[in-house]
Design a protein around this motif. Sequence first.
Motif, mmCIF file in Angstrom:
data_model
loop_
_atom_site.group_PDB
_atom_site.id
_atom_site.type_symbol
_atom_site.label_atom_id
_atom_site.label_comp_id
_atom_site.label_asym_id
_atom_site.label_seq_id
_atom_site.Cartn_x
_atom_site.Cartn_y
_atom_site.Cartn_z
ATOM 1 N N ASN A 22 -49.423 -31.762 35.339
ATOM 2 C CA ASN A 22 -49.281 -31.427 36.752
ATOM 3 C C ASN A 22 -50.627 -31.090 37.377
ATOM 4 O O ASN A 22 -51.683 -31.196 36.728
ATOM 5 N N ASN A 31 -39.900 -27.012 37.904
ATOM 6 C CA ASN A 31 -40.020 -27.395 39.313
ATOM 7 C C ASN A 31 -38.646 -27.385 39.966
ATOM 8 O O ASN A 31 -37.819 -28.245 39.680
ATOM 9 N N ASP A 37 -45.072 -29.726 41.998
ATOM 10 C CA ASP A 37 -45.903 -28.518 42.043
ATOM 11 C C ASP A 37 -45.546 -27.617 43.224
ATOM 12 O O ASP A 37 -46.419 -27.073 43.902
#
Length: 214
Positions: A22, A31, A37
């Motif tokens: 990520n 997530n 992100d």
Amino acid sequence: MEALTAAWERYAAGRTPRRAVNAAGATTWLNWTQYPDHGPGESLLGQMRGRRVLELGCGTGCNLAHLATVGARCVGIDVAPTQRMKAEARWGHIAGLTFRTAEATQFLSDHTERFDVVFSIFGAVWFTDPERLLPLVRERLSQGGVFAFSHKPPAKDQQPGAALRQARAVSRWDCSADEWVDLLASVGFSNITAKVVAPPESEQEGTLLVRAEA
């Protein structure tokens, strides 16, 4: 059941694998939203080490694998056999992590295991009748256990409580935050929060995130 499995197998065939790293350089991460992100991460669930965790609709296991790396003992279920194979191929080396092929309500009905955390990210909670699913989740949670899930908010012009039909075999329960609060409270959950997480600046649609305790 065969039609449901086939529908999710078609969905699995078209999915792009999650990227290997990520933006922060991590190889595993949690997530909650549809955006990379973005969102609160595993902090929403509390301390993970030593806790027994179940993910409903785990897909290829990327979110669950992260919880295993921080010390949780994890089980992930998905109705599509292909998803289990992909999950095991990518994450099978991680200790304390098991994947199974199962439909959510059947798994919860057939097993007597208790879990400290049950969660679902755009997964089975969104696609299963809550009047069937929520009592089963409540029964399988340990005292004080956490239940958390996310999905897209319902459309602004949608009628309350509507279930949208997709691909003939799959229904989606687009409940609002207030509807989820009422449904969870009706089967004995407490400390319920339901809110829309604002999207990144470049996006328009947020993510409905719900958390409750047994």
